[in-house]
Scaffold this active site. Structure first.
Site, PDB file in Angstrom:
ATOM      1  N   HIS A 115       0.842  -1.207   0.000  1.00  0.00           N
ATOM      2  CA  HIS A 115       0.000   0.000   0.000  1.00  0.00           C
ATOM      3  C   HIS A 115       0.872   1.249   0.000  1.00  0.00           C
ATOM      4  CE1 HIS A 115      -3.416   2.574   1.589  1.00  0.00           C
ATOM      5  NE2 HIS A 115      -2.348   3.293   1.921  1.00  0.00           N
ATOM      6  N   GLU A 116       1.793   1.291   0.949  1.00  0.00           N
ATOM      7  CA  GLU A 116       2.683   2.455   1.042  1.00  0.00           C
ATOM      8  C   GLU A 116       3.615   2.537  -0.158  1.00  0.00           C
ATOM      9  OE1 GLU A 116       2.259   4.789   3.129  1.00  0.00           O
ATOM     10  OE2 GLU A 116       0.713   3.704   4.228  1.00  0.00           O
ATOM     11  N   HIS A 122       2.023   4.453  -2.945  1.00  0.00           N
ATOM     12  CA  HIS A 122       2.207   5.901  -2.812  1.00  0.00           C
ATOM     13  C   HIS A 122       3.616   6.315  -3.239  1.00  0.00           C
ATOM     14  CE1 HIS A 122      -1.611   6.397  -0.900  1.00  0.00           C
ATOM     15  NE2 HIS A 122      -1.291   5.774   0.224  1.00  0.00           N
ATOM     16  N   ASP A 164     -12.703 -34.299 -16.947  1.00  0.00           N
ATOM     17  CA  ASP A 164     -11.598 -33.935 -17.856  1.00  0.00           C
ATOM     18  C   ASP A 164     -12.106 -33.610 -19.253  1.00  0.00           C
ATOM     19  OD1 ASP A 164      -9.775 -34.391 -15.788  1.00  0.00           O
ATOM     20  OD2 ASP A 164      -9.565 -36.504 -16.309  1.00  0.00           O
TER      21      ASP A 164
END
Length: 405
Positions: free
Chosen positions: A21-22, A25, A205
């Site tokens: 998250h940081e 930024h 399958d």
């Protein structure tokens, strides 16, 4: 051991999400030429750090979030003359909004990636009741307790129709006794009325197979639409000893569509949950007081980690990863709410300034002064206090009366 591992892994997943998250930024700010002085995970005293270029990167002792220091986040911040051109508040509005939104966008991307990986590996929840075999039982249990709903234990004399006919985990039932079905409930209803050798067409399958299953009659609760009780009537119904799969696994291409649909459902649930947050306070207080814990009540990151541990202990890793994705979606949406000190609050302030200045320009007036954040501090303090109190309630409930799967 698996429980502890699950708790640790889920907490680690939360930590990685916060770090990314940081980093969202940081990455967007640097991409637009803004000056970032610090990028830290955690708060409090510094444990370790290093410097690369103009930015210090590091860890702090309290693992409860993180921060990214961008020079000049508001016009009130002191900025050195040489850094003024690169200050956040000096950039175009659209750049500021992107930087502020980057944290939430990162959470959304993490959630999408987690859901996609789950779709092609562990599977997504079988929410639309697809008739896929998740377990082939050792027998079709002869009876069911009307009070608890539990089946009797298998005995050597109890037949295992599905197993004997060669049904396998992952088989998708297409028809029973010549009648096409689309849900597991359809299959159960038709099977209840069947007896003896019955054709089941399954897909395995990519190929269709016809299995002749010798449906046996067993005693089951007839009405499962109401709470269990001692007087619930039981009756003779057909059974084959197959349990529906809780998850559906997709190929890489099909997983794209399934991821989009499931993510949309999760966003809808997150939004409904956010709207209901104020009404859940009584449930948290009841749980803290020793009352029954509402499984729909909010949980903190502590509670989410404990639930993750339970999921790991039960072997439900699909639930573990979906819970992690849901947490990322929740944090991403919550962070965009137009309330300070959330990123959404800062976005709202920047958009307000842009709209206000445009209106002033149309009226032949100069741009207005930057919003005075000091005047917004009282409201910010109130919101921080309320948010902190709510978080404390959730953490306390998660510790003294955790949700149990």
């Amino acid at each position: 051991m698996l429980y502890v591992l699950g708790v640790v892994l889920f907490a680690l997943g939360i930590g990685i999400s916060v770090a990314l998250h940081e980093f969202g930024h940081l990455l967007t700010a640097k991409a637009f030429g803004m000056k970032v002085t610090r990028y830290f995970i955690g708060f409090g005293p510094k444990i370790w750090s290093f410097r690369r270029g103009e930015t210090e990167y590091g860890l702090k002792i309290i693992p409860a979030g993180g921060f990214c220091d961008i020079v000049g986040m508001t016009a009130l911040d002191e900025v050195a003359p040489e850094d003024a051109p690169r200050a956040f508040y000096r950039q175009k509005t659209w750049k500021r909004v992107i930087v502020l939104s980057a944290g939430s966008i990162t959470h959304f991307l993490i959630g999408l990636l987690v859901v996609f990986v789950a779709a092609i590996s562990l599977g997504l929840p079988n929410s639309d009741d697809q008739p896929i075999a998740g377990q082939i039982a050792q027998c079709a249990q002869a009876t069911q307790d009307p009070v608890t709903g539990k089946y009797s234990d298998c005995t050597p004399s109890d037949p295992a129709p599905a197993k004997a006919a060669g049904m396998q985990v992952g088989d998708r039932v297409l028809s029973v006794a010549g009648r096409p079905i689309s849900t597991y409930t359809d299959m159960v209803n038709i099977t209840h009325d069947a007896k003896g050798p019955t054709p089941f067409v399954v897909e395995r399958d990519g190929k269709q197979l016809t299995l002749t299953i010798d449906v046996v009659k067993v005693q089951r609760i007839l009405d499962l639409t109401k709470p269990l009780g001692a007087n619930d009537p039981t009756g003779s119904v057909g059974a084959i000893g197959m349990v529906r799969s809780n998850t559906v696994t997709y190929g890489p291409i099909a997983a794209l569509g399934a991821t989009g649909v499931f993510t949309g459902q999760m966003f809808e649930a997150v939004w409904e949950g956010l709207k209901a947050l104020p009404t859940k306070i009584p449930a948290l207080l009841t749980a803290i007081g020793g009352g029954q814990r509402d499984p729909n009540a909010p949980v903190s990151v502590v509670g989410a980690s404990l639930i993750g541990g339970q999921a790991a202990d039960l072997g439900a890793w699909w639930f573990f990863v979906i819970l992690l994705a849901n947490l990322n979606f929740f944090v991403g949406v919550f962070n965009l709410l137009p309330l300070l000190p959330l990123d959404g609050g800062h976005i709202a302030v920047n958009l307000y300034e842009r709209v206000r200045d445009q209106v002033r320009k149309w009226r032949g007036k100069p741009a207005g002064a930057p919003v005075d954040y000091l005047k917004l501090l009282p409201l910010t303090y109130v919101l921080v206090l309320l948010g902190g109190a709510y978080t404390l309630l959730a953490i306390t409930a998660d510790i003294v009366n955790p949700i149990k799967l």
